[in-house]
Design a protein around this motif. Structure first.
Motif, PDB file in Angstrom:
ATOM      1  N   THR A 107       0.807  -1.213   0.000  1.00 46.37           N
ATOM      2  CA  THR A 107       0.000   0.000   0.000  1.00 46.37           C
ATOM      3  C   THR A 107       0.842   1.266   0.000  1.00 46.37           C
ATOM      4  OG1 THR A 107      -1.745  -1.180   1.208  1.00 46.37           O
ATOM      5  CG2 THR A 107      -1.849   1.221   1.229  1.00 46.37           C
ATOM      6  N   VAL A 108       1.915   1.288   0.778  1.00 44.28           N
ATOM      7  CA  VAL A 108       2.709   2.513   0.910  1.00 44.28           C
ATOM      8  C   VAL A 108       3.855   2.573  -0.096  1.00 44.28           C
ATOM      9  CG1 VAL A 108       4.088   3.913   2.509  1.00 44.28           C
ATOM     10  CG2 VAL A 108       2.078   2.665   3.351  1.00 44.28           C
ATOM     11  N   GLU A 109       4.529   1.461  -0.313  1.00 44.67           N
ATOM     12  CA  GLU A 109       5.711   1.500  -1.191  1.00 44.67           C
ATOM     13  C   GLU A 109       5.403   1.769  -2.659  1.00 44.67           C
ATOM     14  OE1 GLU A 109      10.009  -0.580  -1.419  1.00 44.67           O
ATOM     15  OE2 GLU A 109       8.335  -1.970  -1.197  1.00 44.67           O
ATOM     16  N   PRO A 110       4.329   1.230  -3.249  1.00 43.35           N
ATOM     17  CA  PRO A 110       4.120   1.447  -4.695  1.00 43.35           C
ATOM     18  C   PRO A 110       4.093   2.909  -5.134  1.00 43.35           C
ATOM     19  CG  PRO A 110       2.797  -0.413  -3.982  1.00 43.35           C
ATOM     20  CD  PRO A 110       3.384   0.202  -2.733  1.00 43.35           C
ATOM     21  N   PRO A 111       3.326   3.797  -4.477  1.00 44.64           N
ATOM     22  CA  PRO A 111       3.386   5.194  -4.941  1.00 44.64           C
ATOM     23  C   PRO A 111       4.738   5.850  -4.693  1.00 44.64           C
ATOM     24  CG  PRO A 111       2.015   5.012  -2.965  1.00 44.64           C
ATOM     25  CD  PRO A 111       2.298   3.622  -3.431  1.00 44.64           C
ATOM     26  N   ILE A 112       5.428   5.434  -3.624  1.00 50.87           N
ATOM     27  CA  ILE A 112       6.764   5.983  -3.371  1.00 50.87           C
ATOM     28  C   ILE A 112       7.726   5.545  -4.470  1.00 50.87           C
ATOM     29  CG2 ILE A 112       8.766   5.790  -1.824  1.00 50.87           C
ATOM     30  CD1 ILE A 112       6.825   5.908   0.521  1.00 50.87           C
ATOM     31  N   MET A 113       7.616   4.309  -4.911  1.00 52.41           N
ATOM     32  CA  MET A 113       8.468   3.846  -6.005  1.00 52.41           C
ATOM     33  C   MET A 113       8.104   4.532  -7.309  1.00 52.41           C
ATOM     34  SD  MET A 113      10.825   2.104  -4.808  1.00 52.41           S
ATOM     35  CE  MET A 113      11.526   1.747  -6.428  1.00 52.41           C
ATOM     36  N   ASP A 114       6.822   4.892  -7.485  1.00 50.89           N
ATOM     37  CA  ASP A 114       6.444   5.664  -8.668  1.00 50.89           C
ATOM     38  C   ASP A 114       7.219   6.981  -8.719  1.00 50.89           C
ATOM     39  OD1 ASP A 114       4.686   3.899  -9.784  1.00 50.89           O
ATOM     40  OD2 ASP A 114       2.867   4.883  -9.047  1.00 50.89           O
ATOM     41  N   LEU A 115       7.429   7.575  -7.548  1.00 48.84           N
ATOM     42  CA  LEU A 115       8.194   8.824  -7.507  1.00 48.84           C
ATOM     43  C   LEU A 115       9.632   8.590  -7.951  1.00 48.84           C
ATOM     44  CD1 LEU A 115       7.780  11.813  -6.682  1.00 48.84           C
ATOM     45  CD2 LEU A 115       8.770  11.209  -4.473  1.00 48.84           C
ATOM     46  N   SER A 116      10.193   7.434  -7.589  1.00 51.98           N
ATOM     47  CA  SER A 116      11.551   7.105  -8.025  1.00 51.98           C
ATOM     48  C   SER A 116      11.620   6.998  -9.544  1.00 51.98           C
ATOM     49  CB  SER A 116      12.000   5.779  -7.391  1.00 51.98           C
ATOM     50  OG  SER A 116      12.052   5.877  -5.992  1.00 51.98           O
ATOM     51  N   TYR A 117      10.582   6.447 -10.147  1.00 52.12           N
ATOM     52  CA  TYR A 117      10.566   6.353 -11.607  1.00 52.12           C
ATOM     53  C   TYR A 117      10.466   7.733 -12.233  1.00 52.12           C
ATOM     54  CZ  TYR A 117      10.509   1.307 -11.870  1.00 52.12           C
ATOM     55  OH  TYR A 117      10.880  -0.013 -11.804  1.00 52.12           O
ATOM     56  N   VAL A 118       9.641   8.589 -11.650  1.00 53.28           N
ATOM     57  CA  VAL A 118       9.489   9.944 -12.181  1.00 53.28           C
ATOM     58  C   VAL A 118      10.798  10.713 -12.093  1.00 53.28           C
ATOM     59  CG1 VAL A 118       8.409  12.179 -11.718  1.00 53.28           C
ATOM     60  CG2 VAL A 118       7.010  10.106 -11.769  1.00 53.28           C
TER      61      VAL A 118
END
Length: 218
Positions: A107-118
């Motif tokens: 729940t928490v890590e996926p959007p944070i990892m999206d930021l890493s991709y951005v």
């Protein structure tokens, strides 16, 4: 029985201290379990011998006798089982600690990892910059929810557990980002986790292992 984990001998500077073997090292340090590290140079993780342990060609893995595991969450829970420190003795407390491990990862890590991709992995793509505001809002929502549940407590559910270990490990990814600074209680929560002697030993060990050389063309 000897525990062997895998880790990289080189990663780019931005990844140092964030590679997921750190989560496993931390858990092993928390339960005072000695371990051996088999280091992989870049590229080895995709070769057949490692693929036999980790079908997706990633780290970490764990080998313990005949048992072979991959995925940091599964390994951390295995390390925590029966040790009496990372999982509560009572069934309800144990279930809630496991719940928070999954919440951190799913729940928490996926959007944070999206930021890493951005910001890193796809920063040169035309769609990355326009995506950032939406990604930020998803992260803000998750951080607000974690902060609400944490409240004024030190840990998410009673004493420090595998759930806290994993949640702190995930939140550390953005510990220097203003998004986390919007929640002082979460900043303090991450600081409490990373101030634990077991974490400091795990981080020092990971950093000391980066002795390899960059792959050709890097």
């Amino acid at each position: 029985m000897t525990v062997t984990i895998t880790a990289f001998d080189w990663v780019p500077d931005f990844a140092k201290g964030q590679v997921r073997d750190l989560r496993v090292r931390w858990a092993l340090e928390e339960v005072s379990r000695p371990y051996h590290v088999r280091y992989l140079s870049q590229g080895e993780q995709k070769a057949p011998p490692h693929r036999a342990l980790q079908p997706f060609g990633q780290v970490p893995t764990l080998e313990e006798g005949d048992l072979k595991l991959f995925e940091s969450g599964a390994i951390v829970l295995h390390v925590a089982e029966g040790q009496g420190t990372l999982l509560p003795a009572d069934a309800g407390g144990r279930a809630r600690a496991v719940e928070w491990v999954f919440a951190a990862l799913n729940t928490v890590e996926p959007p944070i990892m999206d930021l890493s991709y951005v910001d890193l992995f796809e920063a040169d793509k035309p769609w990355s910059k326009p995506r950032r505001p939406a990604v930020e809002e998803r992260i803000r929502g998750r951080l607000k929810e974690v902060a609400r549940r944490l409240g004024d407590a030190d840990w998410l559910d009673g004493d420090f557990s595998a759930g806290d270990l994993m949640m702190v490990a995930v939140l550390r990814i953005i510990e220097d980002d203003p998004l986390l600074a919007e929640h002082p209680t979460l900043v303090a929560y991450v600081a409490r986790g990373t101030d634990r002697p077991a974490f400091r030993r795990a981080l020092a060990a990971q950093m000391a292992g980066f002795t390899g050389t960059p792959p050709a063309g890097w």
